[in-house]
Design a protein around this motif. Structure first.
Motif, PDB file in Angstrom:
ATOM      1  N   VAL A  50       0.868  -1.489  -0.010  1.00 60.37           N
ATOM      2  CA  VAL A  50      -0.049  -0.031   0.180  1.00 60.37           C
ATOM      3  C   VAL A  50       0.946   1.117   0.112  1.00 60.37           C
ATOM      4  O   VAL A  50       2.103   1.174   0.643  1.00 60.37           O
ATOM      5  CB  VAL A  50      -0.765  -0.069   1.298  1.00 60.37           C
ATOM      6  CG1 VAL A  50      -1.953   1.244   1.327  1.00 60.37           C
ATOM      7  CG2 VAL A  50      -1.705  -1.164   1.321  1.00 60.37           C
ATOM      8  N   VAL A  51       0.388   2.144  -0.740  1.00 59.73           N
ATOM      9  CA  VAL A  51       1.243   3.714  -0.656  1.00 59.73           C
ATOM     10  C   VAL A  51       0.206   4.421  -0.231  1.00 59.73           C
ATOM     11  O   VAL A  51      -0.860   4.716  -0.985  1.00 59.73           O
ATOM     12  CB  VAL A  51       1.860   4.055  -1.913  1.00 59.73           C
ATOM     13  CG1 VAL A  51       2.513   5.103  -1.765  1.00 59.73           C
ATOM     14  CG2 VAL A  51       2.631   3.042  -2.441  1.00 59.73           C
ATOM     15  N   ALA A  52      -0.010   4.815   0.969  1.00 56.01           N
ATOM     16  CA  ALA A  52      -0.849   5.748   1.519  1.00 56.01           C
ATOM     17  C   ALA A  52      -0.724   7.234   1.277  1.00 56.01           C
ATOM     18  O   ALA A  52      -0.130   7.926   2.276  1.00 56.01           O
ATOM     19  CB  ALA A  52      -1.352   5.409   2.917  1.00 56.01           C
ATOM     20  N   ALA A  53      -0.932   7.887   0.096  1.00 53.61           N
ATOM     21  CA  ALA A  53      -0.475   9.285  -0.325  1.00 53.61           C
ATOM     22  C   ALA A  53      -1.701  10.084  -0.141  1.00 53.61           C
ATOM     23  O   ALA A  53      -1.373  11.339  -0.430  1.00 53.61           O
ATOM     24  CB  ALA A  53       0.216   9.192  -1.507  1.00 53.61           C
ATOM     25  N   ALA A  54      -2.807   9.859  -0.095  1.00 54.00           N
ATOM     26  CA  ALA A  54      -4.182  10.547  -0.121  1.00 54.00           C
ATOM     27  C   ALA A  54      -3.862  11.443   1.167  1.00 54.00           C
ATOM     28  O   ALA A  54      -3.378  11.041   2.412  1.00 54.00           O
ATOM     29  CB  ALA A  54      -5.421   9.759   0.167  1.00 54.00           C
ATOM     30  N   GLY A  55      -3.940  12.742   1.039  1.00 48.33           N
ATOM     31  CA  GLY A  55      -3.786  13.712   2.318  1.00 48.33           C
ATOM     32  C   GLY A  55      -3.988  15.176   1.952  1.00 48.33           C
ATOM     33  O   GLY A  55      -4.201  15.585   0.698  1.00 48.33           O
ATOM     34  N   VAL A  56      -4.609  15.939   2.975  1.00 52.04           N
ATOM     35  CA  VAL A  56      -4.718  17.246   2.674  1.00 52.04           C
ATOM     36  C   VAL A  56      -3.869  18.252   3.508  1.00 52.04           C
ATOM     37  O   VAL A  56      -3.417  17.534   4.849  1.00 52.04           O
ATOM     38  CB  VAL A  56      -6.195  17.298   3.105  1.00 52.04           C
ATOM     39  CG1 VAL A  56      -7.001  16.892   1.813  1.00 52.04           C
ATOM     40  CG2 VAL A  56      -6.710  17.248   4.514  1.00 52.04           C
TER      41      VAL A  56
END
Ligand SMILES: NC(=O)c1ccc[n+]([C@@H]2O[C@H](COP(=O)([O-])OP(=O)(O)OC[C@H]3O[C@@H](n4cnc5c(N)ncnc54)[C@H](O)[C@@H]3O)[C@@H](O)[C@H]2O)c1
Length: 263
Positions: free
Chosen positions: A87-93
């Motif tokens: 997994v690459v958890a790159a969702a972000g704000v």
């Protein structure tokens, strides 16, 4: 692990650091489940990269949405036969708002804090926990028994957050803090955890930075004197995927830049 013929679930896959990672791992022969809010961008990426990528609309701050997207990715994996590799958890704000407004004296709305924490922390953990249920079932391929890798994204703000970054810094500090205990939780399954903490990188998120904020960062850059390129982030993700000894660690990717207090 070599990325070829493994499937990576990448959130925030349709822009910036996530998209550069999609391109890099895809160029190495990986299959990618693109998880993002942005359906139009997802369709464009699928058109460009073809059969080895599939888009799943996903809001990481909604458990039902993450559950559906991860289920969709798992069903896709059944048809391709390319096991999940990580997994690459790159969702972000991001978000810049001081705890108290300097002009009105009003406190930051709690909704503004919740918004950032929900996406950056809760969204990351939700995606990781749901993908882990699939990763534990992957047949290990190497003599070490490796099944997969979780790549998380913190930020320089985890260490030297600027004024107005309380919520963002809290979210990224949490990602940095949870890296080791998560690595300890998943080690028995042959899964590693690598967190990358970038400084200023070119992306849609930073394109909207106010000029004053950007200049304050450029002044304190050591070398190179420029924002990082998304491909430089993606190249470290690939190292995180390939290098079995990287585990339970937070890697600063910042050209020795330390963010200043004053803008
Ligand atoms: N660019 C930088 O300078 C920088 C520095 C440090 C850390 N980061 C971190 O890197 C990560 C990626 O940022 P970026 O710069 O590529 O930003 P970006 O805005 O270019 O891309 C973020 C992607 O995440 C998606 N996204 C946002 N909210 C979502 C949600 N609720 N569910 C699913 N997808 C969602 C967006 O649609 C977008 O495609 C973020 O976690 C960010 O905090 C970026």
């Amino acid at each position: 692990m070599k990325p070829a013929d493994r499937t990576f679930v990448i959130s925030g896959a349709c822009s910036g650091l996530g998209l550069a990672t999609v391109r890099d791992l895809h160029s190495e022969g990986a299959y990618i489940a693109l998880l993002d809010l942005n359906e139009d961008a997802g369709a464009e990426i699928v058109k460009e990269l073809g059969d080895r990528v599939k888009f799943f609309e996903c809001d990481v701050s909604e458990t039902s949405s993450v559950t559906k997207a991860v289920h969709g990715a798992a069903e896709w994996i059944k048809t391709t036969g390319k096991p999940m590799g990580g997994v690459v958890a790159a969702a972000g704000v991001g978000g810049a708002q001081k705890i108290v407004d300097g002009r009105t004296g009003e406190p930051i709305p709690i909704e503004a804090i919740d918004f950032i924490l929900n996406i950056n922390i809760r969204g990351t953990l939700d995606l990781v926990r749901l993908c882990m249920a699939h990763l534990v079932k992957v047949t290990p391929t190497s003599p070490d028994g490796e099944r997969g890798v979780l790549i998380l994204v913190a930020s320089s703000a985890a260490f030297d957050g600027q004024p107005g970054q309380v919520a963002y810094a809290a979210s990224k500090g949490a990602i940095a803090s949870l890296t080791l205990p998560l690595a300890r939780d998943v080690a028995r399954y042959g899964v590693r955890v690598v967190t990358i903490a970038p400084s200023l990188f070119e992306s849609r998120m930073t394109a909207v930075l106010p000029e004053k904020a950007r200049k304050s960062l450029e002044r304190v850059m050591e070398f190179p004197v420029r924002a990082g390129k998304p491909e430089e982030f993606a190249s470290l993700v690939r190292q995180g995927v390939e290098n079995l000894m990287l585990n339970g660690t937070v890697l600063r990717l910042d050209g020795a830049m330390r963010m200043p207090s004053k803008m």
